[in-house]
Motif scaffolding. Structure first.
Motif, PDB file in Angstrom:
ATOM      1  N   GLY A 119       6.775   0.661  -0.792  1.00  0.00           N
ATOM      2  CA  GLY A 119       7.989   0.018  -1.281  1.00  0.00           C
ATOM      3  C   GLY A 119       9.159   0.049  -0.326  1.00  0.00           C
ATOM      4  N   GLN A 120       9.051   0.792   0.807  1.00  0.00           N
ATOM      5  CA  GLN A 120      10.146   0.873   1.770  1.00  0.00           C
ATOM      6  C   GLN A 120       9.943  -0.168   2.864  1.00  0.00           C
ATOM      7  N   ARG A 121      10.938  -1.064   3.005  1.00  0.00           N
ATOM      8  CA  ARG A 121      10.847  -2.103   4.030  1.00  0.00           C
ATOM      9  C   ARG A 121      10.869  -1.479   5.419  1.00  0.00           C
ATOM     10  N   VAL A 150       8.860   7.735   7.221  1.00  0.00           N
ATOM     11  CA  VAL A 150       9.197   6.378   7.671  1.00  0.00           C
ATOM     12  C   VAL A 150      10.714   6.262   7.740  1.00  0.00           C
ATOM     13  N   ASP A 151      11.244   6.147   8.940  1.00  0.00           N
ATOM     14  CA  ASP A 151      12.699   6.050   9.141  1.00  0.00           C
ATOM     15  C   ASP A 151      13.448   7.152   8.392  1.00  0.00           C
ATOM     16  N   GLY A 152      12.873   8.368   8.453  1.00  0.00           N
ATOM     17  CA  GLY A 152      13.517   9.522   7.847  1.00  0.00           C
ATOM     18  C   GLY A 152      13.159   9.768   6.399  1.00  0.00           C
ATOM     19  N   VAL A 153      12.392   8.881   5.784  1.00  0.00           N
ATOM     20  CA  VAL A 153      12.011   9.026   4.365  1.00  0.00           C
ATOM     21  C   VAL A 153      10.539   9.416   4.300  1.00  0.00           C
ATOM     22  N   VAL A 187       0.546   2.741   0.537  1.00  0.00           N
ATOM     23  CA  VAL A 187       0.321   1.342   0.184  1.00  0.00           C
ATOM     24  C   VAL A 187       1.180   0.469   1.098  1.00  0.00           C
ATOM     25  N   ILE A 188       0.512  -0.262   1.965  1.00  0.00           N
ATOM     26  CA  ILE A 188       1.204  -1.150   2.900  1.00  0.00           C
ATOM     27  C   ILE A 188       1.147  -2.570   2.335  1.00  0.00           C
ATOM     28  N   SER A 189       2.313  -3.101   1.977  1.00  0.00           N
ATOM     29  CA  SER A 189       2.395  -4.451   1.413  1.00  0.00           C
ATOM     30  C   SER A 189       2.889  -5.417   2.485  1.00  0.00           C
TER      31      SER A 189
END
Length: 229
Positions: free
Chosen positions: A153-155, A171-174, A181-183
């Motif tokens: 869910g994180q862009r 991912v970018d600190g998160v 899950v890669i959308s």
């Protein structure tokens, strides 16, 4: 007496002739005048008609010239309009790539999970998802035309920082736990074959003992979250 009668008759005859000649002359003169006036009128009308035709031809040339200019202007405006919309479309695509705006559309979801079974005595790190696996999937999706990609869910963008730290991926600190899950928004008819190509992503991740599933679905993504000072 008889001589006077003869003279009178001659005078009357001459007078009658003169009257008749004068009448005929006057009639002929009037006819000539009428014909002359008609000819002058016809000539004037023909001259006016010729002048009007020349004026019409000049106006037609001016009209044609103006129509050509209008067509050229319309063509330029059409090209400018198309260029304007192309620029807007490119800007929207760029904003979508950078995650500045939300995105939705048809696409795929790729789920990555650690191996469900780890043989005894084997190194656990050889059976879990690493950032290299995620990068491999993301790169293939972008290369195949995906317009937007997210992880859990994180862009993300082409410049996103992804780091594996044990069972979680940052991912970018998160931090995100498995499954990952890669959308991706894009044409499933292109994305799915690209992932399944022989020797490609699916084959490589399978050889690394990673459990991978691919699903075609409709996707909606929020804008990229940015840190505010």
């Amino acid at each position: 007496m008889r001589g006077k009668t003869v003279i009178f008759s001659i005078v009357m005859l001459v007078l009658g002739f003169l009257i008749s000649f004068s009448y005929q002359y006057t009639k002929q003169h009037q006819a000539d005048v009428i014909r002359t006036e008609q000819w002058k009128k016809e000539y004037s009308l023909k001259s006016q008609l010729t002048t009007q035709e020349k004026a019409n031809q000049k106006l037609e040339k001016e009209l044609y010239s103006l129509q050509s200019k209008v067509q050229a202007t319309e063509s330029n405006l059409k090209n400018e309009k198309e260029q304007y919309f192309n620029v807007l479309e490119d800007v929207e695509k760029y904003r979508m790539f950078t995650g500045e705006i939300g995105a939705k559309g048809k696409g795929v979801k790729v789920s990555l999970e650690d191996a469900s079974y780890i043989p005894s005595g084997q190194n656990v790190n050889n059976y879990i998802v690493h950032e290299s696996h995620i990068f491999h999937v993301i790169n293939e999706l972008f290369i195949s035309g995906a317009s937007a990609v997210s992880i859990n869910g994180q862009r993300i963008t082409h410049q996103s920082y992804i780091h594996c730290n044990g069972p979680v991926v940052t991912v970018d600190g998160v931090q995100h736990p498995a499954p990952f899950v890669i959308s991706a928004i894009g044409d499933p008819a292109v994305l799915i074959p690209a992932l399944n190509i022989a020797g490609g992503v699916v084959d490589q991740l399978t050889s690394d003992h990673i459990s991978m599933t691919i699903e075609k679905t409709d996707i909606r993504m929020n804008p990229l979250l940015r840190n505010k000072d």
